[in-house]
Design an enzyme around this catalytic site. Structure first.
Site, mmCIF file in Angstrom:
data_model
loop_
_atom_site.group_PDB
_atom_site.id
_atom_site.type_symbol
_atom_site.label_atom_id
_atom_site.label_comp_id
_atom_site.label_asym_id
_atom_site.label_seq_id
_atom_site.Cartn_x
_atom_site.Cartn_y
_atom_site.Cartn_z
ATOM 1 C CD GLU A 179 0.439 0.467 -1.123
ATOM 2 O OE1 GLU A 179 1.095 -0.702 -0.454
ATOM 3 O OE2 GLU A 179 1.548 1.837 -0.700
ATOM 4 C CG ASN A 222 0.482 -3.991 -0.560
ATOM 5 O OD1 ASN A 222 2.206 -3.920 0.222
ATOM 6 N ND2 ASN A 222 -0.455 -3.028 -0.709
ATOM 7 C CD GLU A 268 3.798 -1.048 -2.048
ATOM 8 O OE1 GLU A 268 3.401 -1.584 -0.912
ATOM 9 O OE2 GLU A 268 4.241 0.090 -2.377
ATOM 10 C CG ASP A 284 4.902 -2.269 2.336
ATOM 11 O OD1 ASP A 284 5.356 -1.164 2.813
ATOM 12 O OD2 ASP A 284 4.416 -2.628 2.128
ATOM 13 C CD GLU A 298 4.611 2.340 3.247
ATOM 14 O OE1 GLU A 298 4.188 1.831 2.916
ATOM 15 O OE2 GLU A 298 5.455 1.267 4.666
#
Length: 816
Positions: A579, A634, A666, A696, A753
């Protein structure tokens, strides 16, 4: 009195008396028509008409006298001396001409001139009468009853004065009738009264001259003179009247065709109007003719307009004691001509519609069209005036910034029509709070401002109490449910920021700015409250401004970098993807947390170029890896609302050469809910490129099964707030299990996460969650720290030299 009656009854032929009176009436009738014409036009024309008036009037009176003398029977033979008879005619013409001339004079002394003119005519009748009597010759002695003579002269004078006083300028039929009647009475009363005073004592010894006019010839001469004079006057007046009527009719047709009211005046008095004026004043023609126009209807006109130095004004037309209407008046002067005197034409236009239109335009310029409250420009003017007043009185002024909470969600849920309806309803409610002390304006969107005066209040405590009372009234009226449709009612709240002048700012701009800062503080705290400005807010704002400025420079100067956090599979402990996480190390501020600068980037719009930079940098970096691992990036809520986002993603993929299947974008549930329809369209277009979509922070926002059903999601990310509580918190464990089961049932991938401990890993593994991310597996680091992962062939070469190190680095876990 008896003597006069006896003389008329016994010594006069009644038939001839009636004929005399009829001739007198004919002459006087024609005379007043000529007199009316003599009262207008240029001086030369007026003199000509006055001469003709005198000839016709004098001749008619003279004829009346001598025909009445023919009706008189003195018992003795009668003759008339020619010279004196002719002199009597000249006296009659001259005196009536002079009298009518005096009466026709214009100026400020109209009444005296008419009375004097009538007096001259009355005395002229007497002078003519007694001169004619002096021409009479009889064989006898003529004497008089002087008391009756004086009475006769007085009656002639009085009725002559009344005649021209009532006749005025003989504009109307009524004026002419009064003038004719009284002048006829003056002639008849004077003549027959004077005849009653006559005493003839026969005396054959009195010599009678031979050169006398006999009554027979006198009758013929008088008839001829009277007929000619009356005919000339009548025909002349008739022709002139027809000509003037023709012109008048043409002008009346033209005037009545005009929308504006038209008024014609001579010497200040109305001589004619059109239909528009009569309708405007609701009057009849006889009610306005000969009225003083300015005094009666326009009493407030300035002297310059009355004298002609000013030709246009806007004033009030007085219709009654308490009724007026606004008009514009144009004044035009027409010099005298052969037909008319100096004439002034006034054109009047009703200004009620124009004033109403101007008022409406002014209202539109000063007010918001949707809520009918004041607009920004007008509010700023009111605020500037209030600050000047506060400086003079020393009483503070308060400004409030009001912003509705979650109004965008109302627009997104029910549409902008419903949002406009809500604003109108709230504008009506807030409008009821407006007083002399409270001014409310809409300055844009769902933003309102309030200006609060503190009349007759002093002391900080009293002012603060008053401010809180008004703010609470605003909150209360906003909190009432708003009808959207039969099934829905919207209930809003508001955030209110307050700043006081001069304590919180030295001018209007700073006061509004500080009230706005206080309002945003309420927003950050959840809304539906009132916050007063404090200096700490200004310091925070300045820090945010500095942060935004530095962030812009960092983006331009390449001071930003990406760190990458591994996403692993628990079974084989292998890194499957990374990520990409944005990091910023500012030269002045040091390491700045994304939690600080990302919200500021969203507020300032920097998030768009910033997000594109992150996506582009991550894709180019991932495309360079020899190990084709996945890369997660993201997307912010702001980016997700841009229609061009799919094109941007496609362009970056093409430029970088990255396989779309390796890219995972995300998004958060909160970002999706802002505009579900638009978000659906944008994500669907991105999905068509082959890019994966991950949800997310699942479970922390507007979690809904409909979200998973409607949006093209490939993977769910269990938020670290639940993972952190897995050990020792049954509710967190239940939520995580539910999400894992839900993902399996929907055939979606799931990743947890924030995994940091073995206990958390064990829980997830036991419940079939195989993908994990967290500090246990690797911190966010520059990609160079993971070179052995993304470039395994280079790592193998290094392993040949140092097999032990290579084995450890290949797994990419123990070295973190």
């Amino acid at each position: 009195m008896y003597r006069i009656y006896d003389c008329l009854a016994t010594q006069h032929d009644i038939v001839l008396v009636l004929i005399a009176i009829a001739i007198g009436l004919g002459g006087i009738h024609t005379a007043f028509n000529l007199y009316a014409r003599a009262c207008m036009g240029r001086l030369q024309q007026r003199l000509a008409w006055l001469f003709l008036t005198g000839v016709v009037t004098g001749g008619g009176i003279w004829a009346t006298h001598f025909i009445a003398m023919l009706a008189y029977d003195p018992i003795v033979p009668v003759g008339y001396e020619p010279a004196l008879t002719a002199t009597s005619l000249i006296i009659a013409i001259a005196s009536t001409m002079l009298g009518f001339a005096i009466a026709s004079m214009t100026g400020p002394h109209l009444l005296p001139s008419r009375l004097v003119g009538g007096l001259v005519v009355g005395l002229g009748i007497s002078a003519m009468h007694f001169t004619g009597m002096e021409a009479m010759r009889v064989p006898g002695i003529i004497s008089w009853h002087m008391d009756i003579v004086v009475a006769a002269i007085l009656m002639g004078a009085i009725f002559g004065m009344v005649s021209l006083w009532l006749a005025g300028q003989a504009r109307t039929s009524r004026q002419k009738l009064l003038g004719k009647a009284n002048l006829t009475v003056a002639v008849a009363a004077m003549h027959f009264s004077a005849m009653g005073a006559l005493i003839i004592t026969p005396d054959p010894t009195v010599p009678v001259p031979a050169q006398l006019i006999s009554q027979h010839y006198l009758a013929i001469g008088v008839a001829i003179v009277a007929a000619l004079l009356i005919a000339i006057g009548f025909v002349t007046a008739l022709v002139d009247r027809q000509m003037r009527d023709h012109v008048s009719n043409r002008m009346r047709i033209l005037g009545d065709s005009a929308i504006e009211a038209l008024v014609l005046t001579q010497n200040g008095r109305i001589v004619d109007t059109n239909e528009s004026f009569l309708r405007l004043t609701d009057s009849k023609p006889h009610e306005v003719i000969d009225q003083d126009f300015l005094t009666r209807w326009l009493p407030d006109t300035p002297p310059a307009f009355q004298t002609g130095n000013l030709n246009y004004i806007e004033t009030a037309l007085r219709l009654g004691e308490q009724k007026e209407l606004p008009v514009e008046v144009i004044r035009r002067e027409i010099p005298a001509d052969d037909i008319a005197d100096d004439t002034v034409i006034y054109g009047l236009r009703d200004l009620r519609e124009r004033y109403a239109a101007e008022k409406h335009i002014r209202f539109l310029a000063e007010h918001d069209s949707l809520t009918q409250l004041l607009n920004r420009t007008t509010f700023n003017d009111r605020l500037a005036e209030a600050l000047i007043e506060a400086d003079e009185t020393g009483v503070p002024v308060t400004v409030m910034c009001v912003d509705f909470d979650h109004f965008k969600e109302l627009n997104d849920s029910f549409g902008h029509i419903a949002g406009d309806h809500a604003l109108r309803e709230l504008g009506t409610r807030l409008g009821r709070l407006v007083t002399d002390e409270v001014t409310i304006a809409r300055v844009g969107g769902d933003e309102f401002v309030v200006l609060l005066h503190h009349q007759n209040r002093s002391g900080a405590s009293s002012i603060m109490t008053h401010t809180r009372e008004v703010a609470q009234q605003i909150l209360d009226c906003i909190a009432l449910p708003i009808f959207i449709n039969q099934e829905n009612r919207a209930k809003l709240s508001a955030s209110i920021g307050v700043a006081n002048y001069p304590a919180d700012g030295a001018d209007a701009e700073s006061i509004l700015f500080h009230a706005d800062l206080a309002m945003y503080r309420v927003k950050q705290s959840g809304g539906n409250d009132v916050v007063f400005y404090s200096s700490e807010m200004d310091e925070e704002y300045r820090f945010k401004r500095q942060l935004a400025s530095n962030l812009r420079l960092a983006l331009e100067n390449g001071q930003l970098e990406l760190h990458y956090q591994p996403q692993c599979h628990v079974d084989d402990q292998e890194i499957r993807s990374f990520e990409a996480l944005l990091r910023w190390n500012d030269p002045e501020l040091g390491q700045v947390s994304p939690g600080r600068f990302i919200p500021i980037a969203e507020e300032t719009g920097l998030i768009i170029p910033l997000g594109e930079w992150v996506l582009r940098t991550a894709c180019f970096e991932a495309a360079s890896w020899k190990n084709p691992l996945g890369i997660g990036v993201n997307l912010s809520a702001v980016q997700l609302q841009k229609h061009e986002l799919p094109d941007v993603v496609a362009s970056i993929l093409q430029e970088s050469g990255l396989d779309p299947n390796r890219l995972e974008l995300e998004v958060t549930e909160t970002a999706l809910i802002h505009n579900p329809a638009r978000s659906m369209k944008i994500l669907s277009d991105i999905k068509k490129l082959g890019v994966r979509i991950a949800m997310d922070d699942f479970g922390t926002g507007y979690s809904s099964l409909a979200t998973l059903q409607n949006f093209p999601v490939d993977r769910i990310k269990i938020d670290q707030s639940f993972v952190n509580k897995l050990v020792g918190n049954a509710q967190a464990g239940a939520i995580v299990r539910a999400v894992i089961n839900l993902s399996r049932d929907l055939a979606l991938d799931v990743i947890a996460e924030g995994v940091e401990t073995d206990e958390q890993e064990t829980f997830l593994t036991d419940h079939d969650c195989r993908a994990v991310q967290g500090y246990k597996y690797g911190y966010p680091r520059p990609i160079t720290d993971y070179r052995h992962i993304v470039h395994p062939q280079d790592d193998n070469a290094d392993a040949a030299e140092s097999p032990k190190t290579g084995a450890n680095r290949h797994r990419g876990i123990e070295t973190v």
